[in-house]
Design a protein around this motif. Structure first.
Motif, PDB file in Angstrom:
ATOM      1  N   LYS A  40     -10.351  13.876  14.705  1.00  0.00           N
ATOM      2  CA  LYS A  40      -9.680  13.134  13.807  1.00  0.00           C
ATOM      3  C   LYS A  40     -10.439  12.013  13.327  1.00  0.00           C
ATOM      4  O   LYS A  40     -11.951  11.713  13.842  1.00  0.00           O
ATOM      5  N   TYR A  41     -10.174  11.721  12.136  1.00  0.00           N
ATOM      6  CA  TYR A  41     -10.829  10.519  11.358  1.00  0.00           C
ATOM      7  C   TYR A  41      -9.871   9.534  10.619  1.00  0.00           C
ATOM      8  O   TYR A  41      -9.000  10.101  10.015  1.00  0.00           O
ATOM      9  N   SER A  42     -10.399   8.462  10.484  1.00  0.00           N
ATOM     10  CA  SER A  42      -9.540   7.579   9.622  1.00  0.00           C
ATOM     11  C   SER A  42     -10.128   7.686   7.984  1.00  0.00           C
ATOM     12  O   SER A  42     -11.183   7.852   7.702  1.00  0.00           O
ATOM     13  N   THR A  43      -8.878   7.590   7.220  1.00  0.00           N
ATOM     14  CA  THR A  43      -9.045   7.280   5.754  1.00  0.00           C
ATOM     15  C   THR A  43      -9.031   6.135   5.220  1.00  0.00           C
ATOM     16  O   THR A  43      -9.124   5.833   4.049  1.00  0.00           O
ATOM     17  N   LYS A  44      -9.002   4.983   5.997  1.00  0.00           N
ATOM     18  CA  LYS A  44      -9.110   3.509   5.510  1.00  0.00           C
ATOM     19  C   LYS A  44     -10.325   3.663   4.840  1.00  0.00           C
ATOM     20  O   LYS A  44     -11.486   3.819   5.356  1.00  0.00           O
ATOM     21  N   PRO A  45     -10.582   2.505   3.712  1.00  0.00           N
ATOM     22  CA  PRO A  45     -11.885   2.478   3.022  1.00  0.00           C
ATOM     23  C   PRO A  45     -12.501   1.239   4.051  1.00  0.00           C
ATOM     24  O   PRO A  45     -12.085   0.569   4.595  1.00  0.00           O
ATOM     25  N   ASN A  46     -13.806   1.512   3.837  1.00  0.00           N
ATOM     26  CA  ASN A  46     -14.788   0.597   4.714  1.00  0.00           C
ATOM     27  C   ASN A  46     -14.479   0.750   6.276  1.00  0.00           C
ATOM     28  O   ASN A  46     -14.694  -0.312   6.821  1.00  0.00           O
ATOM     29  N   LYS A  71      11.459  -9.258  -4.687  1.00  0.00           N
ATOM     30  CA  LYS A  71      10.560  -8.383  -3.708  1.00  0.00           C
ATOM     31  C   LYS A  71       9.384  -7.893  -4.332  1.00  0.00           C
ATOM     32  O   LYS A  71       9.382  -8.067  -5.617  1.00  0.00           O
ATOM     33  N   ARG A  72       8.851  -7.233  -3.661  1.00  0.00           N
ATOM     34  CA  ARG A  72       7.526  -6.412  -4.423  1.00  0.00           C
ATOM     35  C   ARG A  72       8.165  -5.536  -5.430  1.00  0.00           C
ATOM     36  O   ARG A  72       9.050  -4.595  -5.152  1.00  0.00           O
ATOM     37  N   GLN A 100       4.742 -16.459  -4.166  1.00  0.00           N
ATOM     38  CA  GLN A 100       3.481 -15.849  -3.358  1.00  0.00           C
ATOM     39  C   GLN A 100       4.077 -14.911  -2.373  1.00  0.00           C
ATOM     40  O   GLN A 100       3.783 -13.820  -2.231  1.00  0.00           O
ATOM     41  N   ARG A 126       6.000 -11.501  -3.316  1.00  0.00           N
ATOM     42  CA  ARG A 126       5.079 -10.469  -3.373  1.00  0.00           C
ATOM     43  C   ARG A 126       5.382  -9.804  -4.945  1.00  0.00           C
ATOM     44  O   ARG A 126       5.016  -8.632  -5.324  1.00  0.00           O
ATOM     45  N   ALA A 184       5.569  -9.296  -9.195  1.00  0.00           N
ATOM     46  CA  ALA A 184       4.723  -9.460 -10.228  1.00  0.00           C
ATOM     47  C   ALA A 184       5.312 -10.711 -10.845  1.00  0.00           C
ATOM     48  O   ALA A 184       6.212 -10.924 -11.456  1.00  0.00           O
ATOM     49  N   ARG A 193       4.629 -13.728 -14.346  1.00  0.00           N
ATOM     50  CA  ARG A 193       4.155 -13.735 -15.619  1.00  0.00           C
ATOM     51  C   ARG A 193       4.507 -15.095 -15.762  1.00  0.00           C
ATOM     52  O   ARG A 193       5.396 -15.741 -15.583  1.00  0.00           O
ATOM     53  N   LYS A 211      10.892   2.216 -17.428  1.00  0.00           N
ATOM     54  CA  LYS A 211      10.729   2.400 -15.802  1.00  0.00           C
ATOM     55  C   LYS A 211      12.202   2.046 -14.927  1.00  0.00           C
ATOM     56  O   LYS A 211      12.944   1.546 -15.648  1.00  0.00           O
TER      57      LYS A 211
END
Lengths: 508, 179
Positions: free
Chosen positions: A63-69, A204-205, A224, A227, A229, A231, A255
């Motif tokens: 097993k390994y993690s794909t999370k960056p850092n 929402k996001r 904030q 979440r 976008a 302008r 879109k």
């Protein structure tokens, strides 16, 4: 011979393994399967063999993690890190400016009112509280509040959806809806968290918010949390708003459809001026946006009967999709509300976090709001008098001062006085210098028994960080009240003006 | 990939792009609550349901009049593969509202075990279609047509499960979303 021995050994080994294999349970099935699956088709068999090998490899892979850092730490390393960690102080050390301010901070003893007694024994003219109609000193309201307290107790002890709703809450909701002319209304226990809860309930996001750059802290927090976008458009610049709306519409044309909102304030907390509602309504209809209007400072103030910006600019309140107001300021109660259509209001009863998760408004505040709302409706002379008082103060300050001007509209009982740009530029004043000067003016006024304050704003925070962060200009805050006569207002105005002149002309 | 913060960059001619790493806000939203959408694959009975469903499908197809074993096995195979593709690889995000859409860009396979590879659940979920395929080719008596159909169905669910294709998207008819 070695090779003969090896061959014999091999044959022996094969025989032994084969008999062992045949003894294994299920080996007959496996052999039959292999035999029948070959079927003189090597390609297909190779594919199947490959699949089996792939499956075995996949099964055996670690097993390994794909999370960056992602760093795997040992127990000791974790302990070391925990030991090394020094928490930052919850409250940063006070700056010299804050210390000085704290030392000189006036403290009111007894009830607050147009004339308040301080701990140092002096009685001052209070122009620093949002007591516009002087409901604070109204004996009938006090009596009514005490009665309510005896009947209902202090708090409802539960969120509105969980035994917190009382008849008085439903009454104030109906009162406000009827007053504004919307179909429904929902009340919140806290004015500040109303807008920060309404925005994420709808947006929402992935959704898009177009907001005025100068909106207050609560709106920024709401944006904030949502979440979405965001302008920004230049403060009260309708051409810029149109440009932003057109740009968003163009970008989003191909879109999937998202929810889109325009967010602005009725009377701006940071600037004091007014939004151009008819133009915003026109634009929102043209570009198919919804409008969230924060009337926290304009409800109960603007308009012939205090219905707010909608009445002042002759717009139907039903045109505003979500109309947010406060019962904490002019109404002298507590809590906030959101008025709108039935759908808008009912959606919030389950989706607005501040409504669902915090205890309901205390009955005293709900009853007081109902009462003061009734008084606003039945006593139109209040607005006339307030306007006169504002004008008295305005004439003492804005046109006569060489140093400061008022950014608020003439209808706003909260007068925000900022230093004139030429003063700031000629003296090269930084924000901190300006704050210091304003604090000196406040202190000077207090020495003359007039209590005013600076506009104290919170940092805009990371929500606006994507674009440039709006910094409100430092300002003096003078709140007009009906509790003082015209003479007294004029006198205070003169004191404030002289204090400004004194501080700004003193030798360094 | 780890330091690439510039979003979904893609040359106009390329149809393959990779989901960028999450923003700080997304990460904090994701870790606010356990992911109820993907957690159940490690729950009790979540493994048993696969053979149960497959047997159920097989029985369902068998009771259709005039059904041959070959067609029945192939249909079982295709139905299971299609269902599993839809569930694990097609639908993105979380159907419930509990973390403000923090997983909107990830399909369920990528949400399972927080994106870790070669976890027991993922190993099991990859084994099931392979075993089912081997069974169906065996019982379709190695007919080449059925074999081809079944094999293509298998590939549709095995290829997206490969660790090398983690967070890869093929945008054949759509542009990569911005932001």
């Amino acid at each position: 011979m070695d090779s003969q021995e090896a061959q014999e050994y091999l044959t022996n080994f094969v025989n032994v393994t084969s008999t062992q294999f045949h003894k294994l349970p299920g080996s007959a099935i496996f052999l039959r399967y292999v035999k029948s699956s070959y079927q003189d088709d090597p390609v297909r068999s190779a594919v199947e063999l490959f699949l089996v090998l792939f499956a075995i490899r996949y099964l055996l892979a670690p097993k390994y993690s794909t999370k960056p850092n992602y760093v795997k730490l040992s127990e000791e390393e974790i302990d070391d890190l925990v030991d090394e960690w020094v928490p930052e102080p919850l409250v940063a050390k006070a700056t010299p400016f804050e210390d000085a301010e704290l030392e000189k901070r006036p403290v009111i003893v007894g009830p607050s009112g147009p004339r308040s007694k301080l701990t140092n024994g002096r009685t001052v003219t209070n122009l620093a509280s949002y007591n516009f109609y002087n409901f604070v000193s109204n004996e009938n309201l006090k009596e009514r509040a005490i009665q309510t307290l005896r009947t209902y107790g202090v708090g409802p002890c539960g969120p509105p959806g969980f035994y917190g709703t009382q008849d008085v809450h439903m009454k104030i909701e109906a009162d406000i809806a009827a007053f504004l002319g919307t179909t429904a209304c929902i009340i919140y226990a806290q004015a500040f968290s109303t807008i920060s809860s309404v925005i994420p309930a709808f947006s929402k996001r992935g959704d898009i918010i177009v907001a005025d750059k100068a909106v207050n802290y609560a709106i920024r927090k709401g944006i904030q949390i949502s979440r979405s976008a965001v302008r920004w458009y230049e403060h009260n610049d309708m051409e810029d708003l149109q440009r932003v709306l057109a740009k968003v519409t163009k970008e989003q044309a191909k879109k999937p459809l998202t929810r889109r909102f325009i967010i602005t304030e009725g009377l701006f907390e940071n600037v004091g001026d007014m939004a151009d509602l008819p133009k915003i309504i026109e634009l929102k209809l043209k570009y198919k946006f919804r409008l969230i209007l924060d009337e926290s400072w304009s409800f109960g103030v603007l308009g012939r009967t205090g219905r707010g910006l909608t009445e002042h600019q002759h717009v139907d309140a039903a045109e505003v999709d979500m109309l947010i107001g406060s019962m904490a300021g002019p109404l002298s109660a507590a809590g906030g509300f959101c008025a709108g259509s039935d759908e808008v209001v009912e959606h919030q009863r389950l989706s607005a976090s501040s409504y669902t998760f915090s205890a309901a408004l205390p009955a005293i505040a709900a009853v007081t709001a109902s009462e003061t709302l009734m008084m606003l409706q039945t006593q139109p002379e209040l607005f006339v008098q307030l306007k006169e008082n504002i004008r008295s103060m305005w004439t003492q300050l804005d046109p006569r001062s060489d140093w400061m001007y008022c950014t608020s509209t003439p209808e706003n009982p909260i007068m925000l006085l900022t230093l004139k740009p030429e003063v700031v530029s000629s003296r090269r004043l930084t924000i901190e210098d300006q704050q210091q000067l304003l604090q000196d003016i406040v202190d000077e006024c207090l020495a003359q028994n007039v209590l005013i304050t600076r506009a104290k704003t919170l940092p805009a925070g990371p929500s606006g960080a994507k674009t440039d962060v709006y910094v409100p200009s430092p300002a003096l805050k003078v709140c007009i009240t009906l509790g003082l006569t015209k003479k007294e207002i004029e006198k205070s105005g003169i004191i404030i003006r002289h204090a400004i002149t004194k501080i700004l002309t003193r030798k360094r | 990939m780890t330091s690439d913060k510039s979003g979904r960059r893609r040359r106009s001619s390329s149809i393959i792009y990779q989901e960028p790493p999450e923003s700080l806000e997304q990460i904090s939203d994701q870790s606010a609550l356990p992911n109820l959408n993907s957690q159940w694959v490690n729950a009790k009975g979540a493994w048993t349901i696969h053979p149960v469903l497959i047997i159920g499908l097989k029985i369902l197809f068998d009771i259709i009049p005039g059904m041959t074993q070959e067609i029945s096995w192939t249909l079982t195979n295709i139905t299971y593969m299609a269902g599993s593709y839809l569930m694990f690889h097609w639908v993105r995000g979380v159907p419930f509202e509990f973390n403000a859409g923090a997983y909107d860009n990830l399909n369920m396979w990528e949400q399972i075990d927080n994106g870790d590879q070669y976890t027991p659940a993922k190993k099991f979920l990859l084994m099931v279609p392979i075993v089912l395929f081997l069974l169906s080719t065996h019982y379709t008596h190695y007919d080449f047509t059925y074999f081809t159909i079944n094999f293509m169905a298998l590939m549709a669910v095995v290829i997206p499960k490969l660790p090398q294709l983690h967070r890869m998207r093929i945008g054949l008819f759509s542009d990569p979303p911005d932001e």
